[in-house]
Design a protein around this motif. Structure first.
Motif, PDB file in Angstrom:
ATOM      1  N   ASN A 133       4.121   3.513  -0.857  1.00 46.83           N
ATOM      2  CA  ASN A 133       4.142   2.072  -1.078  1.00 46.83           C
ATOM      3  C   ASN A 133       5.469   1.967  -1.834  1.00 46.83           C
ATOM      4  OD1 ASN A 133       1.726   0.500  -0.258  1.00 46.83           O
ATOM      5  ND2 ASN A 133       0.596   1.982  -1.314  1.00 46.83           N
ATOM      6  N   THR A 287       0.655  -0.898   1.650  1.00 43.24           N
ATOM      7  CA  THR A 287      -0.971  -0.802   2.344  1.00 43.24           C
ATOM      8  C   THR A 287      -1.925  -1.630   1.814  1.00 43.24           C
ATOM      9  OG1 THR A 287      -0.564   1.708   1.659  1.00 43.24           O
ATOM     10  CG2 THR A 287      -2.662   1.002   1.907  1.00 43.24           C
ATOM     11  N   THR A 304      -1.674  -3.179  -4.396  1.00 35.16           N
ATOM     12  CA  THR A 304      -2.058  -2.522  -2.984  1.00 35.16           C
ATOM     13  C   THR A 304      -3.324  -2.131  -3.046  1.00 35.16           C
ATOM     14  OG1 THR A 304      -1.248  -0.393  -3.751  1.00 35.16           O
ATOM     15  CG2 THR A 304       0.437  -1.825  -3.086  1.00 35.16           C
ATOM     16  N   GLY A 305      -3.946  -1.913  -1.618  1.00 36.09           N
ATOM     17  CA  GLY A 305      -5.145  -1.259  -1.515  1.00 36.09           C
ATOM     18  C   GLY A 305      -6.222  -1.627  -2.018  1.00 36.09           C
ATOM     19  N   LYS A 428      -1.763  -2.585   7.104  1.00 35.97           N
ATOM     20  CA  LYS A 428      -1.368  -1.213   7.231  1.00 35.97           C
ATOM     21  C   LYS A 428      -2.323  -0.363   6.321  1.00 35.97           C
ATOM     22  CE  LYS A 428       3.049   1.349   6.255  1.00 35.97           C
ATOM     23  NZ  LYS A 428       2.537   2.296   5.239  1.00 35.97           N
ATOM     24  N   HIS A 429      -2.833   0.824   7.084  1.00 34.51           N
ATOM     25  CA  HIS A 429      -3.683   1.685   6.401  1.00 34.51           C
ATOM     26  C   HIS A 429      -3.033   2.959   6.830  1.00 34.51           C
ATOM     27  CE1 HIS A 429      -6.758  -1.693   7.437  1.00 34.51           C
ATOM     28  NE2 HIS A 429      -6.925  -1.257   6.180  1.00 34.51           N
TER      29      HIS A 429
END
Length: 429
Positions: A133, A287, A304-305, A428-429
């Motif tokens: 990232n 991500t 992120t995430g 986006k994974h």
């Protein structure tokens, strides 16, 4: 146990993956060749030919393969052809200082840096990455300016990261880089005198990406993206292609609800449009779920995430305040904010030192005033965008497509904030 772990981090693993790999899609076949490098051991000088140091963690064998043969056409999509290798084509000659055999995360960070920079080639740009990232990304009037801004965006996360720049590394930039701890520095070229500065850190991996001047050509090329499942299965998909090439591809937000049309009242200014585009391009490498804040073509904070959108919007705000206060503290006192905080708790520095930093951070709203909010998917409720509005954002870019787009549009209009839709999600994974 600690010594065992240290030994594992130093060990270049044998891998039992084959020298070549082929994948058949019906009557079509792609052929891959494993990449290895002959690199001298830093301590013994013994030349060791190995591939990846290890995978995501010590103890995980891994291999890097370059596409060397075959062409794949599925439906209307022709996937990327052989001969276009970037990270997978790195040779010993490109490792201007190998430092040590690279691990998987070093190369995936570098790859994602190129994935972001392929949209940012018109100006000097720098991206610093950790754990696949971006920590910070920025344009600049010069490469040195771009690196300084990207590093300052999140000095904390940038520690031990991977720096990728889109111009030949010059001496001014190298002097800045040499003062910080990085694992990887990658550039299209390195000007005279820069390698002497960088090589003072013997473990730093210094990599030349020779095709970077043609990076824009990769914007619309698709590759086959594989996801391995724990049961041994695979999911194969086309890689994403960003449909946004310029301002004409961003549409003022509009939605219909109960027969009423809701429209954004104010179009973006020229400056806002630059940040909207910059932020959406950086978003391609983040991500999901993710929310970014961008100002003057530089990331203010990257969330992120997370599993919910309002949560990741709040996380990014928290990171903005943390990063802004840390940068101010370093500028003023030459130490990190956490070091200052500890010194105050121990009575080694006056509390006023910390209060000055905190007050200045609050007054500036951590640089979020006048920033752009970027979301990789739609806001299911207005609460997500309200997080940014409270911090003084002036523009939003998001895909659109929520049943409550009308509600988010109302929130923006109430605050005088402009908002554009991309018409495309960027998960986006």
């Amino acid at each position: 146990m600690a010594e065992d772990l240290k030994k594992m981090y130093r060990t270049v693993m044998d891998d039992h993956f084959p020298e070549s790999l082929s994948i058949r899609f019906g009557d079509q076949e792609l052929v891959y060749r494993k990449r290895t490098w002959k690199i001298p051991d830093a301590k013994t000088g013994e030349v060791i030919e190995k591939g990846l140091r290890y995978g995501e963690n010590p103890g995980q064998e891994a291999a890097l393969y370059e596409l060397v043969g075959g062409h794949l056409q599925l439906g209307d999509c022709r996937f990327i052809d052989p001969g276009k290798g970037l990270v997978s084509a790195i040779t010993e000659a490109d490792m201007l200082q190998a430092g040590k055999h690279p691990g998987k995360t070093n190369l995936t960070d570098l790859d994602n840096g190129l994935n972001i920079l392929k949209y940012l080639m018109k100006q000097p740009a720098a991206v610093i990455l950790k754990h696949n990232n971006p920590c910070g990304a920025a344009h600049g009037d010069s490469l040195a300016s771009a690196y300084h801004r990207a590093n300052r965006a999140d000095r904390i996360a940038a520690f031990g990261g991977c720096l990728v720049v889109n111009r030949p590394l010059d001496k001014e930039t190298a002097e800045q880089v040499a003062r910080n701890y990085l694992e990887v520095v990658a550039a299209p070229d390195f000007e005279e005198g820069t390698l002497d500065l960088l090589k003072k850190r013997t473990n730093l991996r210094i990599v030349q990406i020779r095709r970077m001047d043609r990076l824009e050509e990769y914007r619309d090329l698709r590759f086959v993206d594989f996801k391995s499942l724990m049961d041994g299965g695979l999911i194969a998909q086309q890689s994403p292609v960003c449909r946004v090439h310029g301002p004409e591809d961003l549409k003022l937000a509009e939605a219909v609800h109960d027969g009423t049309t809701y429209r954004i009242q104010r179009p973006p200014t020229a400056k806002e449009m630059e940040d909207l585009l910059f932020g959406w391009y950086v978003e391609q490498g983040v991500t999901s779920n993710s929310v970014l804040y961008v100002k003057d073509q530089c990331t203010v904070a990257i969330g992120t995430g997370e599993q919910d959108r309002v949560g990741v919007a709040e996380l990014a705000v928290y990171k903005a305040y943390r990063n802004y206060g840390d940068a101010l503290c370093f500028d003023q006192y030459g130490i990190s904010y956490k070091e200052l905080e500890l010194a105050v708790e121990r009575g080694e520095r006056p509390r006023e030192d910390r209060d000055v930093i905190d007050a200045a951070t609050r007054e500036a709203k951590a640089g979020l005033l006048g920033s752009t909010m970027v979301s990789d998917a739609f806001f299911p409720f207005r609460d997500g965008v309200d997080v940014g509005i409270r911090q003084g954002i002036t523009a939003v870019v998001q895909p659109g497509g929520s049943l409550r787009d009308w509600e988010v549009i109302e929130a923006c209009n109430e605050a005088g904030v402009t908002m554009v839709f991309t018409g495309q999600r960027a998960f986006k994974h």
